[in-house]
Design an enzyme around this catalytic site. Sequence first.
Site, PDB file in Angstrom:
ATOM      1  N   LEU A   1      55.078  36.175  48.983  1.00 11.88           N
ATOM      2  CA  LEU A   1      55.884  37.342  49.326  1.00 11.88           C
ATOM      3  C   LEU A   1      56.681  37.211  50.623  1.00 11.88           C
ATOM      4  O   LEU A   1      57.808  37.704  50.705  1.00 11.88           O
ATOM      5  CB  LEU A   1      54.982  38.578  49.397  1.00 11.88           C
ATOM      6  CG  LEU A   1      54.572  39.186  48.055  1.00 11.88           C
ATOM      7  CD1 LEU A   1      53.364  40.101  48.248  1.00 11.88           C
ATOM      8  CD2 LEU A   1      55.727  39.946  47.426  1.00 11.88           C
TER       9      LEU A   1
ATOM     10  N   ASP B   1      52.681  35.157  44.951  1.00 15.81           N
ATOM     11  CA  ASP B   1      51.838  34.487  45.946  1.00 15.81           C
ATOM     12  C   ASP B   1      52.603  33.939  47.149  1.00 15.81           C
ATOM     13  O   ASP B   1      52.025  33.223  47.968  1.00 15.81           O
ATOM     14  CB  ASP B   1      51.006  33.385  45.288  1.00 15.81           C
ATOM     15  CG  ASP B   1      51.848  32.233  44.752  1.00 15.81           C
ATOM     16  OD1 ASP B   1      53.092  32.263  44.926  1.00 15.81           O
ATOM     17  OD2 ASP B   1      51.281  31.302  44.152  1.00 15.81           O
TER      18      ASP B   1
ATOM     19  N   TYR C   1      41.025  39.696  52.755  1.00 12.49           N
ATOM     20  CA  TYR C   1      40.828  38.253  52.726  1.00 12.49           C
ATOM     21  C   TYR C   1      39.529  38.021  51.977  1.00 12.49           C
ATOM     22  O   TYR C   1      38.452  38.383  52.445  1.00 12.49           O
ATOM     23  CB  TYR C   1      40.743  37.671  54.140  1.00 12.49           C
ATOM     24  CG  TYR C   1      40.584  36.161  54.131  1.00 12.49           C
ATOM     25  CD1 TYR C   1      41.699  35.353  53.951  1.00 12.49           C
ATOM     26  CD2 TYR C   1      39.340  35.567  54.272  1.00 12.49           C
ATOM     27  CE1 TYR C   1      41.566  33.968  53.918  1.00 12.49           C
ATOM     28  CE2 TYR C   1      39.199  34.189  54.240  1.00 12.49           C
ATOM     29  CZ  TYR C   1      40.319  33.392  54.065  1.00 12.49           C
ATOM     30  OH  TYR C   1      40.181  32.026  54.013  1.00 12.49           O
TER      31      TYR C   1
ATOM     32  N   VAL D   1      48.554  41.649  47.203  1.00  9.88           N
ATOM     33  CA  VAL D   1      49.083  40.708  48.195  1.00  9.88           C
ATOM     34  C   VAL D   1      48.118  39.536  48.366  1.00  9.88           C
ATOM     35  O   VAL D   1      48.529  38.389  48.540  1.00  9.88           O
ATOM     36  CB  VAL D   1      49.331  41.403  49.544  1.00  9.88           C
ATOM     37  CG1 VAL D   1      49.867  40.414  50.573  1.00  9.88           C
ATOM     38  CG2 VAL D   1      50.303  42.555  49.380  1.00  9.88           C
ATOM     39  N   SER D   2      46.827  39.817  48.302  1.00 10.50           N
ATOM     40  CA  SER D   2      45.814  38.765  48.454  1.00 10.50           C
ATOM     41  C   SER D   2      45.959  37.712  47.367  1.00 10.50           C
ATOM     42  O   SER D   2      45.696  36.533  47.580  1.00 10.50           O
ATOM     43  CB  SER D   2      44.416  39.374  48.409  1.00 10.50           C
ATOM     44  OG  SER D   2      44.249  40.327  49.435  1.00 10.50           O
TER      45      SER D   2
ATOM     46  N   LYS E   1      53.969  25.311  51.085  1.00 10.90           N
ATOM     47  CA  LYS E   1      53.302  25.529  49.809  1.00 10.90           C
ATOM     48  C   LYS E   1      52.801  24.212  49.214  1.00 10.90           C
ATOM     49  O   LYS E   1      53.077  23.124  49.719  1.00 10.90           O
ATOM     50  CB  LYS E   1      54.241  26.235  48.838  1.00 10.90           C
ATOM     51  CG  LYS E   1      54.732  27.588  49.333  1.00 10.90           C
ATOM     52  CD  LYS E   1      53.583  28.566  49.605  1.00 10.90           C
ATOM     53  CE  LYS E   1      52.902  29.048  48.335  1.00 10.90           C
ATOM     54  NZ  LYS E   1      51.859  30.068  48.589  1.00 10.90           N
TER      55      LYS E   1
ATOM     56  N   HIS F   1      45.605  25.728  48.798  1.00 13.67           N
ATOM     57  CA  HIS F   1      44.991  26.652  47.839  1.00 13.67           C
ATOM     58  C   HIS F   1      43.958  25.945  46.965  1.00 13.67           C
ATOM     59  O   HIS F   1      43.996  26.047  45.737  1.00 13.67           O
ATOM     60  CB  HIS F   1      46.074  27.310  46.977  1.00 13.67           C
ATOM     61  CG  HIS F   1      47.146  27.983  47.768  1.00 13.67           C
ATOM     62  ND1 HIS F   1      46.890  29.064  48.590  1.00 13.67           N
ATOM     63  CD2 HIS F   1      48.473  27.725  47.891  1.00 13.67           C
ATOM     64  CE1 HIS F   1      48.020  29.448  49.170  1.00 13.67           C
ATOM     65  NE2 HIS F   1      48.980  28.640  48.774  1.00 13.67           N
TER      66      HIS F   1
ATOM     67  N   PHE G   1      50.979  34.257  57.769  1.00 14.44           N
ATOM     68  CA  PHE G   1      52.130  35.042  57.314  1.00 14.44           C
ATOM     69  C   PHE G   1      51.717  36.464  56.952  1.00 14.44           C
ATOM     70  O   PHE G   1      52.494  37.197  56.342  1.00 14.44           O
ATOM     71  CB  PHE G   1      52.760  34.392  56.079  1.00 14.44           C
ATOM     72  CG  PHE G   1      53.586  33.180  56.376  1.00 14.44           C
ATOM     73  CD1 PHE G   1      54.877  33.300  56.880  1.00 14.44           C
ATOM     74  CD2 PHE G   1      53.087  31.912  56.140  1.00 14.44           C
ATOM     75  CE1 PHE G   1      55.645  32.191  57.140  1.00 14.44           C
ATOM     76  CE2 PHE G   1      53.850  30.783  56.398  1.00 14.44           C
ATOM     77  CZ  PHE G   1      55.136  30.923  56.903  1.00 14.44           C
TER      78      PHE G   1
ATOM     79  N   ARG H   1      46.163  41.797  59.673  1.00 12.67           N
ATOM     80  CA  ARG H   1      47.596  41.504  59.806  1.00 12.67           C
ATOM     81  C   ARG H   1      48.368  41.985  58.588  1.00 12.67           C
ATOM     82  O   ARG H   1      49.399  42.652  58.689  1.00 12.67           O
ATOM     83  CB  ARG H   1      47.808  39.992  59.948  1.00 12.67           C
ATOM     84  CG  ARG H   1      47.388  39.386  61.282  1.00 12.67           C
ATOM     85  CD  ARG H   1      47.385  37.885  61.131  1.00 12.67           C
ATOM     86  NE  ARG H   1      47.312  37.162  62.396  1.00 12.67           N
ATOM     87  CZ  ARG H   1      46.701  35.989  62.555  1.00 12.67           C
ATOM     88  NH1 ARG H   1      46.112  35.427  61.529  1.00 12.67           N
ATOM     89  NH2 ARG H   1      46.691  35.386  63.727  1.00 12.67           N
TER      90      ARG H   1
ATOM     91  N   ARG I   1      61.071  29.572  52.951  1.00 12.78           N
ATOM     92  CA  ARG I   1      60.500  29.464  54.303  1.00 12.78           C
ATOM     93  C   ARG I   1      60.347  28.008  54.732  1.00 12.78           C
ATOM     94  O   ARG I   1      60.502  27.092  53.940  1.00 12.78           O
ATOM     95  CB  ARG I   1      59.132  30.150  54.353  1.00 12.78           C
ATOM     96  CG  ARG I   1      59.159  31.639  54.191  1.00 12.78           C
ATOM     97  CD  ARG I   1      57.738  32.181  54.062  1.00 12.78           C
ATOM     98  NE  ARG I   1      57.092  31.664  52.853  1.00 12.78           N
ATOM     99  CZ  ARG I   1      55.790  31.804  52.594  1.00 12.78           C
ATOM    100  NH1 ARG I   1      55.002  32.394  53.474  1.00 12.78           N
ATOM    101  NH2 ARG I   1      55.271  31.333  51.465  1.00 12.78           N
TER     102      ARG I   1
END
Length: 375
Positions: free
Chosen positions: A315, A313, A243, A272-273, A77, A95, A134, A196, A18
Amino acid sequence: MTAKVFWLRCETKEFEHRSALTPSTAEQLIKDGFTIYVERDQQRIFDDEEFEKVGCKLVPNSSWPSAPLDIPIIGLKELPPSNDPLPHTHIQFAHCYKGQAGWSSILSRFQRGGGTLYDLEFLTDATGRRVAAFGFHAGFAGAAVGALALASQKQGQKLGPLKPYPNETAMVESVRAALGGTGKGVKALVIGALGRCGRGAVDLFRKIGLEEDDILKWDMAETAKGGPFEELLGVDIFVNCIYLSSAIPHFLTKQQLEAAGTQRKLSVVVDVSCDTTNPFNPLPIYDVNTTFAEPTVPVVLSQGPPLSVVSIDHLPTLLPREASEQFSSDLLPSLKEFPQRETARVWTDAKMLFDSKVVEAVADLAGAGAPHIPE
């Protein structure tokens, strides 16, 4: 007002395709008077020539450390592990604001270098909603990987390496084919279904053929009673899309899984989190992030059917072009305000948060000894 300029750095995280800026959003910034430097990057989904064509200035790969200090560096990232001071202004996902592993050492690099971090995760509008995220594509891709992992398990196999898809349609068709043509009969539960990310997961499940009654959509009302939740044991796929901002009861525990034994239906957990190193992680059944090369990790249990976890982390990079276009378009209005970051609320709030986190980091390191260089 400061100069209208951005430096788009390349991404160094493996399999990350990305981009924080796309040729279309870069073109709009250039039309608005910005100068855009773009590092050459063969890993990025967009070709260098696509940026050059709209007027961007191409610069060597990973050359941002030598960029003039008054040029903001934008990426997605985290930066490669290092203990070098950071003197630039960086816009990225770092992060390091929620107690993740190595958080204080990361922030100390900015403190020692005199640089500033504007964390993309914490750019919010007047209502507190993130200006760009995202989430939808993360949930969509996460649900897809979960379905692929389930299909592999049913064949007695482990899900193999993943590669990005050219578009959403190709992803849906691939998942359907892996499931024998349709996802009908598969049962899934999504926690955080109204956000989302959760909406993305639900959308994928619908498009691969799950019946509506087999997509259990949970949000705050359903989780208010507190976990662990026995209902998770009765579905094929559980997708966690919350979240996480504070301590909450665990959703699922190893003790709970062991007690269910052979009565458990749950086969795949998609986190996913991905709060793997967060001290408040509500899924203490695994402790490592998975990757595109190794998408799943098994949960070691003494009995019952196989259970695997997907904890990738990044996806959305499975749909790199679509995810980048959506994210960058949402971020664009805020980027246009960046030259006024001393007064523009989105940026002043982000700067205040950074300053407060640096104070916490300095205190943490003072109590722990010398800064730790992440491995």
